[in-house]
Design an enzyme around this catalytic site. Sequence first.
Site, PDB file in Angstrom:
ATOM      1  N   TYR A 128       0.823  -1.211   0.000  1.00 19.23           N
ATOM      2  CA  TYR A 128       0.000   0.000   0.000  1.00 19.23           C
ATOM      3  C   TYR A 128       0.861   1.268   0.000  1.00 19.23           C
ATOM      4  CZ  TYR A 128      -4.531  -2.155   1.118  1.00 19.23           C
ATOM      5  OH  TYR A 128      -5.705  -2.861   1.085  1.00 19.23           O
ATOM      6  N   LYS A 133       3.151 -15.251   3.298  1.00 18.12           N
ATOM      7  CA  LYS A 133       3.459 -16.025   2.085  1.00 18.12           C
ATOM      8  C   LYS A 133       4.975 -16.230   2.093  1.00 18.12           C
ATOM      9  CE  LYS A 133       2.196 -17.874  -1.871  1.00 18.12           C
ATOM     10  NZ  LYS A 133       1.339 -19.058  -1.976  1.00 18.12           N
ATOM     11  N   ASP A 185      -2.723 -18.427   1.258  1.00 24.44           N
ATOM     12  CA  ASP A 185      -3.687 -19.159   0.414  1.00 24.44           C
ATOM     13  C   ASP A 185      -4.426 -20.214   1.230  1.00 24.44           C
ATOM     14  OD1 ASP A 185      -1.178 -20.363   0.601  1.00 24.44           O
ATOM     15  OD2 ASP A 185      -1.054 -20.972  -1.497  1.00 24.44           O
ATOM     16  N   ASP A 204      -6.491  -6.995   4.640  1.00 22.74           N
ATOM     17  CA  ASP A 204      -7.627  -6.369   3.953  1.00 22.74           C
ATOM     18  C   ASP A 204      -8.506  -7.451   3.328  1.00 22.74           C
ATOM     19  OD1 ASP A 204      -9.165  -4.267   2.754  1.00 22.74           O
ATOM     20  OD2 ASP A 204      -8.154  -4.721   0.857  1.00 22.74           O
ATOM     21  N   ASP A 253     -12.498  -9.118   4.792  1.00 25.58           N
ATOM     22  CA  ASP A 253     -13.762  -9.124   4.029  1.00 25.58           C
ATOM     23  C   ASP A 253     -14.271 -10.558   3.909  1.00 25.58           C
ATOM     24  OD1 ASP A 253     -13.548  -6.344   3.544  1.00 25.58           O
ATOM     25  OD2 ASP A 253     -14.261  -6.562   1.477  1.00 25.58           O
TER      26      ASP A 253
HETATM   27  C1  LIG Z   1     -10.500   1.845   0.774  1.00 27.05           C
HETATM   28  C2  LIG Z   1      -9.277   1.021   0.976  1.00 27.05           C
HETATM   29  C3  LIG Z   1      -8.065   1.875   0.784  1.00 27.05           C
HETATM   30  C4  LIG Z   1      -9.262   0.319   2.349  1.00 27.05           C
HETATM   31  C5  LIG Z   1      -8.022  -0.560   2.456  1.00 27.05           C
HETATM   32  O1  LIG Z   1      -7.696  -1.306   1.536  1.00 27.05           O
HETATM   33  O2  LIG Z   1      -7.388  -0.491   3.502  1.00 27.05           O
HETATM   34  C6  LIG Z   1     -10.465  -0.548   2.666  1.00 27.05           C
HETATM   35  O3  LIG Z   1     -10.599  -1.619   1.804  1.00 27.05           O
HETATM   36  C7  LIG Z   1     -10.395  -1.017   4.103  1.00 27.05           C
HETATM   37  O4  LIG Z   1     -10.442  -2.222   4.336  1.00 27.05           O
HETATM   38  O5  LIG Z   1     -10.330  -0.160   4.996  1.00 27.05           O
HETATM   39 MG   LIG Z   2     -10.979  -3.458   2.767  1.00 29.08          MG
END
Ligand SMILES: CC(C)[C@H](C(=O)O)[C@@H](O)C(=O)O
Ligand SMILES: [Mg+2]
Length: 372
Positions: free
Chosen positions: A142, A189, A221, A245, A249
């Site tokens: 990032y 990884k 993975d 990240d 999710d």
């Molecule tokens: C919007 C994006 C930059 C952010 C990230 O990847 O950190 C989001 O996905 C999160 O999880 O806060």
């Molecule tokens: Mg995110």
Amino acid sequence: MNLKIAVLPGDGIGPEVIAQAKKALYAIGEVYNHEFVFEEALMGAIAIDKTGKPLPEQTLNLCLNTDAVLFGAIGDPKYDNNPNAKVRPEQGLLKLRKELGLFANIRPIKPYKSLIDASPLKREIIEGADFTIFRELTGGAYFGAKTLNEEGTHASDLCEYSEEEIARIAHLAFKSAQNRRKKLTMVDKANVLETSRLWRKVVQKVGEEYKDVALDFLFVDNAAMQLILNPKQFDVILTENLFGDILSDEASVITGSIGLLASASLGEKNALFEPIHGSYPQAKGKNIANPIASILSAAMLLEHFGLLKEANVIYKAIEKAIEFKVVTVDLKSDSKFGTNEVGEFVSNFIFSKDDLLYFNNDNVHIGQSTIV
Ligand SMILES: CC(C)[C@H](C(=O)O)[C@@H](O)C(=O)O
Ligand SMILES: [Mg+2]
Ligand SMILES: NC(=O)c1ccc[n+]([C@@H]2O[C@H](COP(=O)([O-])OP(=O)(O)OC[C@H]3O[C@@H](n4cnc5c(N)ncnc54)[C@H](O)[C@@H]3O)[C@@H](O)[C@H]2O)c1
């Protein structure tokens, strides 16, 4: 307690969900005699529209000089669909994380009993799952150098980590594991990446100071698969920025909706609280976005300042909202309740001081009054 809170609603559903979190904090302030002073500022696409910058100086200065930041979400399809845009909403969030030194993003994952069937995963797989992801937030790909050649045919994102960056979040993750079930899983990884091998080395070394915590390692993975196959095996997961990240999710599916997952982003001096979801632009202005992730982020803010009783009232309010099915359509497809109604329920619950809550005729009541 007096707290000055910078509020960054952002884009898409951000303003709607943050309004509900503010309502909950306002109710807590009134009932428990705290003074919370909110100051709103621009970040994201809305800030670009109004000032040309995704993180205006005024916003950064406010966040640097406040007790805590409450953040909604940023992002807009007009940038998502235009890879050539040089100025982007997400740059505002990344710059803010970096400038505030928010190196640790903590994302708790625990399904609610009455929502077990909202998850597409089988009950026996998710019942009893309870883990926290420690995601490194200010390093990795990032923040490494980015290049794009003149012809626009070759690009790179450098992934870099230093021993110090790894060690400081590792300490936090081990300490958290000590207060939980004493297990820490490092996800990387290391069979391919040099940065991952450094992570393993540093985490092993830090682990020597936490002998009571069982440390194990998973390749990312495999970890992605294990999260869905057997999430109960996890207690604390520690990982780098990008993997954290993606995995968080994925982990939200265990709970039934990403609209339930809150997080705390912590640094040495500053703290920011944010749902893990994005600006969900398709839902903007429709009163359908789940505000629970934002309300729980506000509860994490209270917990951060030692207001445990107050945070617990919010946790209980959310449990009750879910139990009484005062939830948005992501959790119950035929729900008649929206973003505002969930927020109202929570703030009414706080004001009611837990006074005789009951459900009849499709309405929820506290004492004599109908609250939704
Ligand atoms: C919007 C994006 C930059 C952010 C990230 O990847 O950190 C989001 O996905 C999160 O999880 O806060
Ligand atoms: Mg995110
Ligand atoms: N922290 C942040 O501000 C953040 C995080 C992720 C994505 N984004 C941005 O948000 C925009 C949209 O990204 P995306 O579609 O990949 O991710 P998203 O999280 O906004 O939405 C993905 C899906 O998750 C569900 N969802 C998300 N939030 C919800 C909520 N509160 N209630 C109910 N359902 C919810 C919806 O089904 C939605 O289609 C992009 O511009 C992206 O960069 C911002």
